[in-house]
Design a protein around this motif. Structure first.
Motif, PDB file in Angstrom:
ATOM      1  N   LEU A 126       1.515  -1.355  -1.716  1.00  0.00           N
ATOM      2  CA  LEU A 126       0.172  -1.604  -2.221  1.00  0.00           C
ATOM      3  C   LEU A 126      -0.537  -0.304  -2.583  1.00  0.00           C
ATOM      4  O   LEU A 126      -1.195  -0.202  -3.634  1.00  0.00           O
ATOM      5  CB  LEU A 126      -0.632  -2.374  -1.165  1.00  0.00           C
ATOM      6  CG  LEU A 126      -2.037  -2.848  -1.574  1.00  0.00           C
ATOM      7  CD1 LEU A 126      -1.994  -3.657  -2.850  1.00  0.00           C
ATOM      8  CD2 LEU A 126      -2.666  -3.650  -0.436  1.00  0.00           C
ATOM      9  N   ALA A 127      -0.394   0.709  -1.729  1.00  0.00           N
ATOM     10  CA  ALA A 127      -1.020   2.007  -2.019  1.00  0.00           C
ATOM     11  C   ALA A 127      -0.425   2.621  -3.284  1.00  0.00           C
ATOM     12  O   ALA A 127      -1.144   3.206  -4.102  1.00  0.00           O
ATOM     13  CB  ALA A 127      -0.832   2.958  -0.833  1.00  0.00           C
ATOM     14  N   SER A 128       0.891   2.485  -3.467  1.00  0.00           N
ATOM     15  CA  SER A 128       1.544   3.020  -4.671  1.00  0.00           C
ATOM     16  C   SER A 128       1.026   2.337  -5.926  1.00  0.00           C
ATOM     17  O   SER A 128       0.824   2.973  -6.961  1.00  0.00           O
ATOM     18  CB  SER A 128       3.067   2.848  -4.567  1.00  0.00           C
ATOM     19  OG  SER A 128       3.577   3.604  -3.492  1.00  0.00           O
ATOM     20  N   GLU A 129       0.796   1.012  -5.839  1.00  0.00           N
ATOM     21  CA  GLU A 129       0.237   0.284  -6.988  1.00  0.00           C
ATOM     22  C   GLU A 129      -1.166   0.794  -7.313  1.00  0.00           C
ATOM     23  O   GLU A 129      -1.509   0.985  -8.477  1.00  0.00           O
ATOM     24  CB  GLU A 129       0.201  -1.214  -6.686  1.00  0.00           C
ATOM     25  CG  GLU A 129       1.543  -1.905  -6.745  1.00  0.00           C
ATOM     26  CD  GLU A 129       2.032  -2.077  -8.178  1.00  0.00           C
ATOM     27  OE1 GLU A 129       1.255  -1.810  -9.102  1.00  0.00           O
ATOM     28  OE2 GLU A 129       3.187  -2.471  -8.361  1.00  0.00           O
ATOM     29  N   CYS A 130      -1.971   1.018  -6.298  1.00  0.00           N
ATOM     30  CA  CYS A 130      -3.336   1.520  -6.510  1.00  0.00           C
ATOM     31  C   CYS A 130      -3.310   2.911  -7.149  1.00  0.00           C
ATOM     32  O   CYS A 130      -4.069   3.197  -8.081  1.00  0.00           O
ATOM     33  CB  CYS A 130      -4.097   1.562  -5.185  1.00  0.00           C
ATOM     34  SG  CYS A 130      -4.437  -0.066  -4.476  1.00  0.00           S
TER      35      CYS A 130
END
Length: 592
Positions: free
Chosen positions: A24-28
């Motif tokens: 999720l952090a990588s997507e953000c």
């Protein structure tokens, strides 16, 4: 902004749970980098979705990402529509357009073939957004052709309002005192560097007569008589200027001993280039004869080499580099650019680097004002629309646009130069960069400028040969030719444009704002590494070569039919130079 900083900002706004979820952090992070927005703004976008939703949900998960992307894309489309509406309104006021164009060109403006200001204005091909042009439709978020995560992670300049304002500084306000202070500071910055590298004590004054040899530091300038005549820098016209702190700012003629030595240089180079504006460290003495006799030349310490990029196959990328002018002097049809654009559509490189000038103020048609459209309309029709078309067929690609001081579409005709205005980009994947620029692509550092610094250096360079002492070891055979020497000057001087003043006869090519030379630094500090790739477009013969660990590329000009292609291999453990392959190509319709 770095990935670590973005992750910390995401934790601050979205919460630690989101930052702890790597996927999720990588997507953000990917969304922030692709659309060039901060984590705070991304969070506000999500809050807006939650507030306007009829559902009572607020938990941000991996399933929320598509909706967030769709909202950002809708906002961009709405903003583009607003810009297009404003442009259409401004085009109706033809008298304002002609007055503005006439003022910029400084002469009469001709529209069409009549050559009269009162002739009907031909607006040419209407400017349309890609979503409204026939056969080119921006598809929904669920469509596979919509803009998705880029094939490369771009990290570059700060794009906040303060940083943009700093780059778009007001010029023509330089004071003589400010110029001299900046020039002095540049000398003093190298003082500590030289003292630390060569383990020296206090440096001497080249104007003071001494019986013992001393080490001095200063800037190379040309003798005043030679400057007036326009003669090239030579053994009898070379002068050293000290800073006010180390030598009261006085100028002392230099003489090189017959057996002059080069200390601390790259092994096998056999000499060092001197040119006006270059900072040099010299060892010798002033015996009272009115000049400083040089026994040794101390080579400036080399820049640190970048660490080897991580062994990651997914980091591989391809890049096309093309530099203006993009059309022949005989017309404004941009045939060479059209040909390259067709090549891009078929090859789909991950990165396209375009370097100005795009609409050259020196073009005969521009100078005469023989136009049917304003320069901005010409740019949008020939460049923006074709780049939009390219990004539709290659949605994972990124386009980087660097202007030139000769671009009539830029209001900032000085060097260093800020990026083009935001209205010249209709897509977040078209990034507008300043001139010069430094950025990274998947961890590979790139530096680029549109100024022909190689030609300017060659015009005034004096190459002094000498016996090598304490040379630095080299892991490969050093590149030792005229072009490599020019490139080495830029790397050693740590500046995109180390020349001062601009060579006589070439002043019109670069309006140098010396008080903002902080923006011309090749590295911010001594802890920074040399760029892996250095793009220096020049009228000199095109080349691609590794100089002191940096891959230097001169693609020449697209108007001559040449451009460069680059491929970086992510897998491997070697340094970047061993994993970068460059070819200088020629358009198929251009004969060698």
């Amino acid at each position: 902004m770095s990935t670590t900083t973005l992750r910390n900002d995401i934790a601050q706004h979205f919460g630690e749970a989101v930052a702890a979820d790597d996927a999720l952090a990588s997507e953000c992070i990917s969304i922030c980098q692709m659309y060039n927005i901060s984590a705070e703004r991304l969070f506000y976008k999500w809050e807006s979705i939650v507030y306007n939703s009829s559902q009572s949900f607020s938990l941000f998960t991996i399933k929320s990402v598509p909706e967030l992307k769709a909202q950002i894309q809708r906002d961009i489309t709405a903003e583009n529509a607003k810009i297009q509406k404003q442009q259409a309104t401004s085009r109706t006021n033809t008298s304002m357009n002609s007055a503005r164009l006439g003022g910029r060109l400084g002469g009469a403006v001709k529209f069409g073939s009549s050559g009269k200001l009162d002739a009907p204005l031909k607006l040419g091909t209407p400017i349309k957004h890609p979503s409204t042009r026939q056969g080119l439709v921006i598809k929904s978020e669920t469509d596979p052709q919509v803009a998705g995560p880029s094939k490369v992670v771009f990290q570059g300049l700060e794009n906040d309002s303060i940083s943009r304002k700093k780059r778009s500084y007001k010029y023509m306000y330089e004071k003589v005192s400010e110029r001299s202070e900046v020039l002095d500071e540049r000398i003093d910055e190298f003082m500590e560097l030289i003292q630390t590298h060569f383990k020296l004590g206090e440096l001497g004054d080249p104007d003071a007569s001494t019986e013992e040899p001393v080490t001095v530091l200063g800037r190379i300038v040309r003798d005043e008589d030679a400057s007036d005549s326009g003669a090239k820098l030579g053994d009898t016209s070379i002068v050293l200027e000290s800073s006010r702190m180390m030598g009261s700012g006085k100028r002392v003629p230099l003489r090189f001993a017959p057996n002059v030595k080069i200390r601390g240089g790259s092994k096998g180079i056999g000499g060092i280039g001197f040119f006006p504006g270059g900072i040099v460290a010299l060892h010798g003495k002033n015996g009272g004869g009115g000049w400083f006799v040089v026994d040794e030349i101390l080579a400036l310490p080399p820049l640190k080499l970048s660490p080897a990029p991580p062994d990651r196959a997914a980091a591989s990328f391809s890049m096309c580099i093309a530099c203006g002018p993009f059309t022949a002097d005989s017309d404004l049809d941009f045939k060479r650019w059209k040909s390259l654009a067709e090549t891009l559509m078929s090859t789909k490189p991950a990165v396209v680097l375009l370097v100005g000038p795009f609409i050259d103020e020196a073009h005969p048609r521009i100078k005469d004002g023989d136009l049917d459209e304003t320069p901005a309309e010409i740019f949008r029709r020939h460049f923006t629309e074709r780049l939009d078309d390219f990004l539709i067929v290659s949605p994972g690609s990124t386009v980087l646009v660097v202007p030139s001081v000769h671009d009539i579409i830029s209001d900032h005709a000085v060097f260093p130069q800020c990026e083009l205005g935001p209205d010249f980009s209709t897509d977040p994947r078209i990034r507008l960069l300043p001139n010069p620029s430094r950025f990274t692509l998947n961890g590979v550092s790139v530096a680029v400028t549109s100024v022909d610094v190689l030609f300017h250096l060659r015009k005034d360079e004096l190459f002094v040969r000498g016996e090598e002492l304490d040379s630095l070891p080299s892991h490969a055979e050093p590149v030792n030719d005229a072009m490599a020497s020019l490139c080495r000057n830029i790397l050693q001087q740590r500046s995109f444009y180390p020349i001062f003043p601009t060579p006589k006869g070439l002043e019109h090519e670069v309006n140098l704002d010396i008080t903002h030379s902080e923006e011309l630094k090749l590295v911010e500090s001594e802890d920074d590494c040399a760029p892996d790739i250095l793009v220096l477009p020049s009228r000199l013969k095109q080349f691609a070569k590794v100089v002191d660990g940096t891959t230097v590329i001169n693609p020449s000009f697209l108007s001559k039919g040449t451009y460069a292609t680059l491929a970086f291999t992510g897998s491997g453990t070697g340094p970047a130079k061993e994993r970068i392959k460059v070819e200088v190509s020629r358009l198929t319709d251009v004969q060698p």
